[in-house]
Write a protein that holds these residues in place. Sequence first.
Motif, PDB file in Angstrom:
ATOM      1  N   GLN A   4      17.426  18.088  48.860  1.00  0.00           N
ATOM      2  CA  GLN A   4      18.828  17.772  48.608  1.00  0.00           C
ATOM      3  C   GLN A   4      18.898  16.830  47.408  1.00  0.00           C
ATOM      4  O   GLN A   4      18.515  15.661  47.506  1.00  0.00           O
ATOM      5  CB  GLN A   4      19.450  17.115  49.831  1.00  0.00           C
ATOM      6  CG  GLN A   4      20.927  16.780  49.689  1.00  0.00           C
ATOM      7  CD  GLN A   4      21.802  18.002  49.696  1.00  0.00           C
ATOM      8  OE1 GLN A   4      21.542  18.975  50.412  1.00  0.00           O
ATOM      9  NE2 GLN A   4      22.833  17.994  48.876  1.00  0.00           N
ATOM     10  N   ALA A   5      19.399  17.362  46.290  1.00  0.00           N
ATOM     11  CA  ALA A   5      19.516  16.559  45.071  1.00  0.00           C
ATOM     12  C   ALA A   5      20.883  15.899  44.998  1.00  0.00           C
ATOM     13  O   ALA A   5      21.887  16.463  45.455  1.00  0.00           O
ATOM     14  CB  ALA A   5      19.302  17.438  43.851  1.00  0.00           C
ATOM     15  N   SER A   6      20.905  14.711  44.415  1.00  0.00           N
ATOM     16  CA  SER A   6      22.165  13.992  44.244  1.00  0.00           C
ATOM     17  C   SER A   6      22.035  13.043  43.062  1.00  0.00           C
ATOM     18  O   SER A   6      20.939  12.818  42.545  1.00  0.00           O
ATOM     19  CB  SER A   6      22.509  13.220  45.516  1.00  0.00           C
ATOM     20  OG  SER A   6      21.510  12.264  45.805  1.00  0.00           O
ATOM     21  N   GLY A   7      23.171  12.464  42.658  1.00  0.00           N
ATOM     22  CA  GLY A   7      23.151  11.445  41.623  1.00  0.00           C
ATOM     23  C   GLY A   7      23.679  11.881  40.274  1.00  0.00           C
ATOM     24  O   GLY A   7      23.784  11.066  39.358  1.00  0.00           O
ATOM     25  N   LEU A  19      18.780  10.214  39.402  1.00  0.00           N
ATOM     26  CA  LEU A  19      18.872  11.325  40.331  1.00  0.00           C
ATOM     27  C   LEU A  19      17.930  11.087  41.507  1.00  0.00           C
ATOM     28  O   LEU A  19      16.857  10.528  41.342  1.00  0.00           O
ATOM     29  CB  LEU A  19      18.509  12.636  39.641  1.00  0.00           C
ATOM     30  CG  LEU A  19      19.288  12.994  38.375  1.00  0.00           C
ATOM     31  CD1 LEU A  19      18.844  14.363  37.866  1.00  0.00           C
ATOM     32  CD2 LEU A  19      20.773  12.955  38.610  1.00  0.00           C
ATOM     33  N   SER A  20      18.355  11.544  42.666  1.00  0.00           N
ATOM     34  CA  SER A  20      17.535  11.455  43.865  1.00  0.00           C
ATOM     35  C   SER A  20      17.371  12.843  44.469  1.00  0.00           C
ATOM     36  O   SER A  20      18.241  13.705  44.303  1.00  0.00           O
ATOM     37  CB  SER A  20      18.178  10.536  44.907  1.00  0.00           C
ATOM     38  OG  SER A  20      18.342   9.232  44.411  1.00  0.00           O
ATOM     39  N   CYS A  21      16.273  13.027  45.157  1.00  0.00           N
ATOM     40  CA  CYS A  21      16.024  14.296  45.840  1.00  0.00           C
ATOM     41  C   CYS A  21      15.348  13.980  47.159  1.00  0.00           C
ATOM     42  O   CYS A  21      14.188  13.559  47.186  1.00  0.00           O
ATOM     43  CB  CYS A  21      15.157  15.206  44.983  1.00  0.00           C
ATOM     44  SG  CYS A  21      14.784  16.806  45.745  1.00  0.00           S
ATOM     45  N   THR A  77      11.495  10.927  49.414  1.00  0.00           N
ATOM     46  CA  THR A  77      12.482  11.065  48.354  1.00  0.00           C
ATOM     47  C   THR A  77      11.813  10.895  47.001  1.00  0.00           C
ATOM     48  O   THR A  77      10.916  10.060  46.844  1.00  0.00           O
ATOM     49  CB  THR A  77      13.595  10.019  48.512  1.00  0.00           C
ATOM     50  OG1 THR A  77      14.219  10.194  49.789  1.00  0.00           O
ATOM     51  CG2 THR A  77      14.658  10.175  47.428  1.00  0.00           C
ATOM     52  N   TYR A  79      12.708  10.604  42.660  1.00  0.00           N
ATOM     53  CA  TYR A  79      13.761  10.122  41.787  1.00  0.00           C
ATOM     54  C   TYR A  79      13.491  10.532  40.336  1.00  0.00           C
ATOM     55  O   TYR A  79      12.347  10.777  39.940  1.00  0.00           O
ATOM     56  CB  TYR A  79      13.838   8.593  41.852  1.00  0.00           C
ATOM     57  CG  TYR A  79      14.010   8.044  43.244  1.00  0.00           C
ATOM     58  CD1 TYR A  79      12.909   7.632  43.988  1.00  0.00           C
ATOM     59  CD2 TYR A  79      15.273   7.950  43.825  1.00  0.00           C
ATOM     60  CE1 TYR A  79      13.059   7.134  45.274  1.00  0.00           C
ATOM     61  CE2 TYR A  79      15.432   7.453  45.105  1.00  0.00           C
ATOM     62  CZ  TYR A  79      14.323   7.045  45.829  1.00  0.00           C
ATOM     63  OH  TYR A  79      14.488   6.553  47.098  1.00  0.00           O
ATOM     64  N   GLN A 116      19.490  22.206  45.405  1.00  0.00           N
ATOM     65  CA  GLN A 116      20.663  22.979  45.019  1.00  0.00           C
ATOM     66  C   GLN A 116      21.148  22.668  43.614  1.00  0.00           C
ATOM     67  O   GLN A 116      21.978  23.384  43.084  1.00  0.00           O
ATOM     68  CB  GLN A 116      21.816  22.729  46.016  1.00  0.00           C
ATOM     69  CG  GLN A 116      22.639  21.492  45.743  1.00  0.00           C
ATOM     70  CD  GLN A 116      21.935  20.202  46.106  1.00  0.00           C
ATOM     71  OE1 GLN A 116      20.772  20.161  46.484  1.00  0.00           O
ATOM     72  NE2 GLN A 116      22.670  19.103  45.990  1.00  0.00           N
ATOM     73  N   THR A 118      22.114  19.381  40.657  1.00  0.00           N
ATOM     74  CA  THR A 118      23.150  18.376  40.474  1.00  0.00           C
ATOM     75  C   THR A 118      23.485  18.318  38.981  1.00  0.00           C
ATOM     76  O   THR A 118      22.596  18.306  38.137  1.00  0.00           O
ATOM     77  CB  THR A 118      22.709  17.001  41.024  1.00  0.00           C
ATOM     78  OG1 THR A 118      23.782  16.064  40.908  1.00  0.00           O
ATOM     79  CG2 THR A 118      21.481  16.458  40.298  1.00  0.00           C
TER      80      THR A 118
END
Length: 124
Positions: A4-7, A19-21, A77, A79, A116, A118
């Motif tokens: 799950q990627a975010s940021g 970014l984080s995953c 996680t 980054y 997915q 980001t």
Amino acid sequence: VQLQASGGGLVQAGGSLRLSCAASRSTFRNYAVGWFRQAPGKEREFVAAIRWSGGNTLYADSVKGRFTISRDTAKNTMYLQMNSLQPEDTAVYYCAAGRAILSTMRSPLAYDFWGQGTLVTVSS
């Protein structure tokens, strides 16, 4: 394995993003984890990768000195710290994990699991 990627987000040129995953599994022994990006109309390209066990950190020439990849094994996680962002860094960024070896860590074909994506947008 789910990633799950975010940021991602919108940032001005010269700015920074991290970014984080987050991974759903706790063991990535013998795995490499990496970041790739894909800009509109372009192929997916390698950004950075690191072995989950540590060492063997690789960067694309275009981001070397500006981006830093890291992982926190306790949090499952990884980054991507991105500094001095430029408009050409605009892309969808994907995290990935796979049993890649040093000679294959730059190839998306070496990765079995993908997040997915980001979106990172850098305005001039």
